[in-house]
Design a protein around this motif. Structure first.
Motif, PDB file in Angstrom:
ATOM      1  N   GLN A   1      56.379  41.336  40.402  1.00 51.94           N
ATOM      2  CA  GLN A   1      55.110  42.041  40.439  1.00 51.94           C
ATOM      3  C   GLN A   1      55.344  43.538  40.484  1.00 51.94           C
ATOM      4  O   GLN A   1      56.423  44.016  40.862  1.00 51.94           O
ATOM      5  N   MET A   2      54.306  44.275  40.091  1.00 51.73           N
ATOM      6  CA  MET A   2      54.369  45.725  40.159  1.00 51.73           C
ATOM      7  C   MET A   2      54.364  46.178  41.616  1.00 51.73           C
ATOM      8  O   MET A   2      53.802  45.508  42.474  1.00 51.73           O
ATOM      9  N   PRO A   3      54.996  47.321  41.898  1.00 52.93           N
ATOM     10  CA  PRO A   3      54.989  47.833  43.279  1.00 52.93           C
ATOM     11  C   PRO A   3      53.570  48.137  43.744  1.00 52.93           C
ATOM     12  O   PRO A   3      52.713  48.540  42.956  1.00 52.93           O
ATOM     13  N   ASP A   4      53.331  47.938  45.020  1.00 55.33           N
ATOM     14  CA  ASP A   4      52.024  48.256  45.597  1.00 55.33           C
ATOM     15  C   ASP A   4      51.775  49.765  45.522  1.00 55.33           C
ATOM     16  O   ASP A   4      52.650  50.582  45.808  1.00 55.33           O
ATOM     17  N   GLY A   5      50.568  50.117  45.144  1.00 60.42           N
ATOM     18  CA  GLY A   5      50.204  51.532  45.056  1.00 60.42           C
ATOM     19  C   GLY A   5      50.839  52.255  43.887  1.00 60.42           C
ATOM     20  O   GLY A   5      51.044  53.474  43.955  1.00 60.42           O
ATOM     21  N   PHE A   6      51.150  51.514  42.819  1.00 63.25           N
ATOM     22  CA  PHE A   6      51.827  52.132  41.673  1.00 63.25           C
ATOM     23  C   PHE A   6      50.976  53.255  41.080  1.00 63.25           C
ATOM     24  O   PHE A   6      51.458  54.364  40.849  1.00 63.25           O
ATOM     25  N   ASP A   7      49.707  52.994  40.822  1.00 61.27           N
ATOM     26  CA  ASP A   7      48.853  53.990  40.182  1.00 61.27           C
ATOM     27  C   ASP A   7      48.532  55.159  41.111  1.00 61.27           C
ATOM     28  O   ASP A   7      48.373  56.299  40.654  1.00 61.27           O
TER      29      ASP A   7
ATOM     30  N   ASP B   1      50.444  56.406  43.591  1.00 61.83           N
ATOM     31  CA  ASP B   1      51.606  57.233  43.940  1.00 61.83           C
ATOM     32  C   ASP B   1      52.550  57.336  42.742  1.00 61.83           C
ATOM     33  O   ASP B   1      53.714  56.968  42.809  1.00 61.83           O
ATOM     34  N   SER B   2      52.052  57.816  41.631  1.00 63.60           N
ATOM     35  CA  SER B   2      52.876  57.915  40.426  1.00 63.60           C
ATOM     36  C   SER B   2      52.644  59.265  39.756  1.00 63.60           C
ATOM     37  O   SER B   2      51.644  59.941  39.999  1.00 63.60           O
ATOM     38  N   ARG B   3      53.579  59.634  38.909  1.00 65.81           N
ATOM     39  CA  ARG B   3      53.504  60.897  38.178  1.00 65.81           C
ATOM     40  C   ARG B   3      53.436  60.599  36.685  1.00 65.81           C
ATOM     41  O   ARG B   3      54.225  59.812  36.163  1.00 65.81           O
ATOM     42  N   GLN B   4      52.488  61.215  36.025  1.00 59.91           N
ATOM     43  CA  GLN B   4      52.302  60.975  34.601  1.00 59.91           C
ATOM     44  C   GLN B   4      53.107  61.980  33.786  1.00 59.91           C
ATOM     45  O   GLN B   4      53.056  63.183  34.038  1.00 59.91           O
ATOM     46  N   ILE B   5      53.850  61.449  32.808  1.00 59.12           N
ATOM     47  CA  ILE B   5      54.652  62.272  31.899  1.00 59.12           C
ATOM     48  C   ILE B   5      53.868  62.421  30.602  1.00 59.12           C
ATOM     49  O   ILE B   5      53.585  61.430  29.924  1.00 59.12           O
ATOM     50  N   ALA B   6      53.498  63.637  30.270  1.00 56.30           N
ATOM     51  CA  ALA B   6      52.622  63.889  29.131  1.00 56.30           C
ATOM     52  C   ALA B   6      53.439  64.190  27.876  1.00 56.30           C
ATOM     53  O   ALA B   6      54.569  64.680  27.937  1.00 56.30           O
ATOM     54  N   ALA B   7      52.841  63.896  26.735  1.00 51.85           N
ATOM     55  CA  ALA B   7      53.461  64.207  25.449  1.00 51.85           C
ATOM     56  C   ALA B   7      53.472  65.715  25.234  1.00 51.85           C
ATOM     57  O   ALA B   7      52.491  66.393  25.532  1.00 51.85           O
ATOM     58  N   ASP B   8      54.596  66.235  24.715  1.00 53.42           N
ATOM     59  CA  ASP B   8      54.681  67.676  24.504  1.00 53.42           C
ATOM     60  C   ASP B   8      54.022  68.113  23.209  1.00 53.42           C
ATOM     61  O   ASP B   8      53.803  69.296  22.997  1.00 53.42           O
ATOM     62  N   PHE B   9      53.711  67.173  22.294  1.00 50.37           N
ATOM     63  CA  PHE B   9      52.936  67.488  21.089  1.00 50.37           C
ATOM     64  C   PHE B   9      52.349  66.191  20.556  1.00 50.37           C
ATOM     65  O   PHE B   9      52.723  65.096  20.967  1.00 50.37           O
ATOM     66  N   GLY B  10      51.396  66.320  19.634  1.00 54.15           N
ATOM     67  CA  GLY B  10      50.699  65.153  19.128  1.00 54.15           C
ATOM     68  C   GLY B  10      51.405  64.506  17.949  1.00 54.15           C
ATOM     69  O   GLY B  10      52.218  65.128  17.263  1.00 54.15           O
ATOM     70  N   GLY B  11      51.056  63.243  17.718  1.00 55.87           N
ATOM     71  CA  GLY B  11      51.632  62.503  16.605  1.00 55.87           C
ATOM     72  C   GLY B  11      51.744  61.031  16.950  1.00 55.87           C
ATOM     73  O   GLY B  11      51.158  60.543  17.931  1.00 55.87           O
TER      74      GLY B  11
ATOM     75  N   VAL C   1      52.386  59.426  28.307  1.00 58.26           N
ATOM     76  CA  VAL C   1      53.207  58.479  27.555  1.00 58.26           C
ATOM     77  C   VAL C   1      54.046  57.606  28.483  1.00 58.26           C
ATOM     78  O   VAL C   1      54.398  56.479  28.130  1.00 58.26           O
ATOM     79  N   ILE C   2      54.385  58.121  29.674  1.00 55.17           N
ATOM     80  CA  ILE C   2      55.172  57.368  30.651  1.00 55.17           C
ATOM     81  C   ILE C   2      54.618  57.662  32.040  1.00 55.17           C
ATOM     82  O   ILE C   2      54.307  58.817  32.362  1.00 55.17           O
ATOM     83  N   THR C   3      54.497  56.633  32.852  1.00 53.75           N
ATOM     84  CA  THR C   3      54.108  56.789  34.252  1.00 53.75           C
ATOM     85  C   THR C   3      55.296  56.430  35.129  1.00 53.75           C
ATOM     86  O   THR C   3      55.890  55.355  34.967  1.00 53.75           O
ATOM     87  N   ALA C   4      55.665  57.338  36.050  1.00 50.12           N
ATOM     88  CA  ALA C   4      56.843  57.162  36.905  1.00 50.12           C
ATOM     89  C   ALA C   4      56.416  57.011  38.357  1.00 50.12           C
ATOM     90  O   ALA C   4      55.556  57.750  38.850  1.00 50.12           O
ATOM     91  N   TYR C   5      57.030  56.026  39.032  1.00 52.41           N
ATOM     92  CA  TYR C   5      56.715  55.737  40.439  1.00 52.41           C
ATOM     93  C   TYR C   5      58.028  55.669  41.227  1.00 52.41           C
ATOM     94  O   TYR C   5      59.005  55.092  40.755  1.00 52.41           O
ATOM     95  N   PRO C   6      58.077  56.263  42.439  1.00 45.36           N
ATOM     96  CA  PRO C   6      57.062  57.107  43.091  1.00 45.36           C
ATOM     97  C   PRO C   6      57.193  58.549  42.614  1.00 45.36           C
ATOM     98  O   PRO C   6      58.245  58.978  42.166  1.00 45.36           O
ATOM     99  N   GLN C   7      56.144  59.304  42.783  1.00 42.28           N
ATOM    100  CA  GLN C   7      56.111  60.649  42.217  1.00 42.28           C
ATOM    101  C   GLN C   7      57.006  61.629  42.959  1.00 42.28           C
ATOM    102  O   GLN C   7      57.455  62.618  42.372  1.00 42.28           O
ATOM    103  N   ASP C   8      57.315  61.379  44.235  1.00 41.81           N
ATOM    104  CA  ASP C   8      58.144  62.336  44.970  1.00 41.81           C
ATOM    105  C   ASP C   8      59.599  62.315  44.518  1.00 41.81           C
ATOM    106  O   ASP C   8      60.373  63.208  44.877  1.00 41.81           O
ATOM    107  N   ARG C   9      60.005  61.319  43.753  1.00 43.16           N
ATOM    108  CA  ARG C   9      61.380  61.261  43.245  1.00 43.16           C
ATOM    109  C   ARG C   9      61.494  61.810  41.824  1.00 43.16           C
ATOM    110  O   ARG C   9      62.582  61.821  41.257  1.00 43.16           O
TER     111      ARG C   9
END
Length: 436
Positions: free
Chosen positions: A204-210, A212-222, A259-267
């Motif tokens: 299962q996914m870790p509790d509180g994934f959404d 306590d997570s950090r979103q990695i955004a795309a640096d350009f479109g496509g 494009v990518i969500t990383a958990y936990p955000q403090d790491r």
């Protein structure tokens, strides 16, 4: 630059360079120029003079050397222009007949690149050797070895020209194109579906994934072209992270979209974010490398164009259905990848979207059936191919294909068909009853 960033992006860049129309000719030109300097230096070291020895490979006086090098250079650049014109004409024909999505296959054709590179390389080789020919008869320097090799290149160019005429006539055939598209589709299946048993079931996914997570955004479109799964797994394992791929290959993203969500955000430091962002390659168009749906769509598009009133070529549609069945049948014996990937300690590290086979297959066949539902031959071919694909799919996906096949047959029966067409569909139904 982080290691994972450079490895993923460099591999993608090398793939684009290696498949571009100019890269191979450029390499061949560089090699030809280098060989011209090498052979001239060898001739200087050997101190070869003009000789009447009949056993010599090829010897010239200064005027003879200049003449033959000039003739070869002139003819090579003329033929190179002709080759380029024929290639452009073939691209225009392919775009109008087969659609713009298949142009990349013609641009990446290695034979066309080598042919063009051969003539341009021979042309420049002769020019660089020609500059070293000096003097008049009796007092001169003529690089006999270099000139002789130029003659060899000219003879090889003639052979390449004959091959090009054969190759260009073969490459624009629909059978050849479909074989290439099917091969790329099968390669996509091999990359996406593992022959080993799937892992990750029951986790299962870790509790509180959404939360306590950090979103990695795309640096350009496509379009997302490649996701470095191995690089992401290594980063997640080294830094004890759980990553979720929010933009799978084939999806269009705009700048700033996650494009990518990383958990936990403090790491997740800025350096790690750069590494994660670098593991996702975004380009201007879709590629079949990791995008099975796009690989299949190119075959479907050919079938749709062949069934349009402007082309009216149902035979090509039958070929497309066969190749589509070949690609989807490649799944036979393979397991559906899990949405969760584990490290060697059985810890969840990567969350991905799984490919829903029945949805991909039904959408592909439905796109063809939508245009060919009134053609009994197309319907029969669809029915027979669906039976073969259904047998190769996992049990959970077979029911969806069986239902879809019945819907196609039912829709075809409701059309105003000729008596002989109804006979064809009746034979298909009789075969179904016999097999069941």
């Amino acid at each position: 630059m982080a290691a994972s960033y450079s490895i993923t992006r460099v591999i993608a860049l090398w793939d684009r360079l290696n498949s571009s129309f100019w890269f191979v000719p450029t390499v061949m030109v560089i090699v030809a120029v280098a060989l011209s300097f090498l052979f001239i230096e060898v001739d200087i070291l050997r101190g070869v003079d003009l000789t009447d020895d009949p056993s010599a490979f090829y010897t010239f006086g200064p005027e003879g050397a200049r003449s033959i090098l000039s003739v070869i250079a002139t003819s090579m650049i003329t033929v190179a222009s002709l080759i380029f014109s024929i290639t452009m004409l073939s691209l225009q024909l392919a775009s109008s007949q087969f659609g713009p999505r298949v142009l990349d296959n013609f641009m990446r054709d290695r034979s066309n690149q080598i042919v063009l590179g051969t003539f341009i390389a021979t042309f420049l080789y002769c020019l660089f050797v020609l500059r070293s020919v000096r003097g008049m008869e009796g007092s001169s320097f003529v690089p006999h070895l270099a000139v002789g090799f130029g003659v060899v290149l000219a003879a090889a160019s003639v052979a390449v020209l004959i091959y090009f005429i054969h190759h260009i006539a073969t490459s624009i055939r629909i059978e050849t194109l479909l074989a290439k598209l099917a091969y790329e589709g099968c390669c996509a299946v091999d990359r996406l579906f593992d022959e080993r048993p799937q892992q990750g079931a029951g986790h299962q996914m870790p509790d509180g994934f959404d939360a306590d997570s950090r979103q990695i955004a795309a640096d350009f479109g496509g379009y997302v072209q490649n996701v470095g799964v191995d690089a992401l797994m290594r980063i997640a394992t080294e830094h004890d992270l759980v990553l979720r791929i929010d933009a799978p290959p084939g999806q269009f993203v705009t700048k700033g979209v996650c494009v990518i969500t990383a958990y936990p955000q403090d790491r997740v430091s800025d350096k790690i974010e750069e590494q994660l962002c670098g593991a996702v390659v975004i380009g201007r168009d879709r590629t079949p490398h990791q995008d099975l749906e796009f690989a299949i769509h190119r075959i479907v598009e050919l079938a749709q164009r062949s069934l349009s009133p402007g082309f009216n070529d149902p035979t090509t549609a039958l070929y497309c259905i066969d190749r589509l069945g070949e690609v989807l049948g490649r799944v036979d014996g393979r397991s559906i990848p899990s949405t969760m990937q584990l490290d060697r300690h059985c810890q969840v590290r990567l969350l991905t979207e799984t490919v829903v086979l029945e949805d991909v297959a039904c959408r592909a066949f439905a796109a063809i059936a939508r245009y060919g539902i009134t053609d009994a031959d197309v319907v029969r071919q669809l029915s027979e191919t669906l039976v073969r694909v259904e047998a190769s799919f996992p049990l959970a996906a077979r029911h969806a294909l069986a239902d879809f096949r019945e819907q196609v047959l039912s829709a075809s029966r409701s059309q105003s068909l000729h008596g002989f067409d109804r006979k064809i569909l009746s034979d298909v139904q009789d075969t179904d009853r016999t097999e069941s």
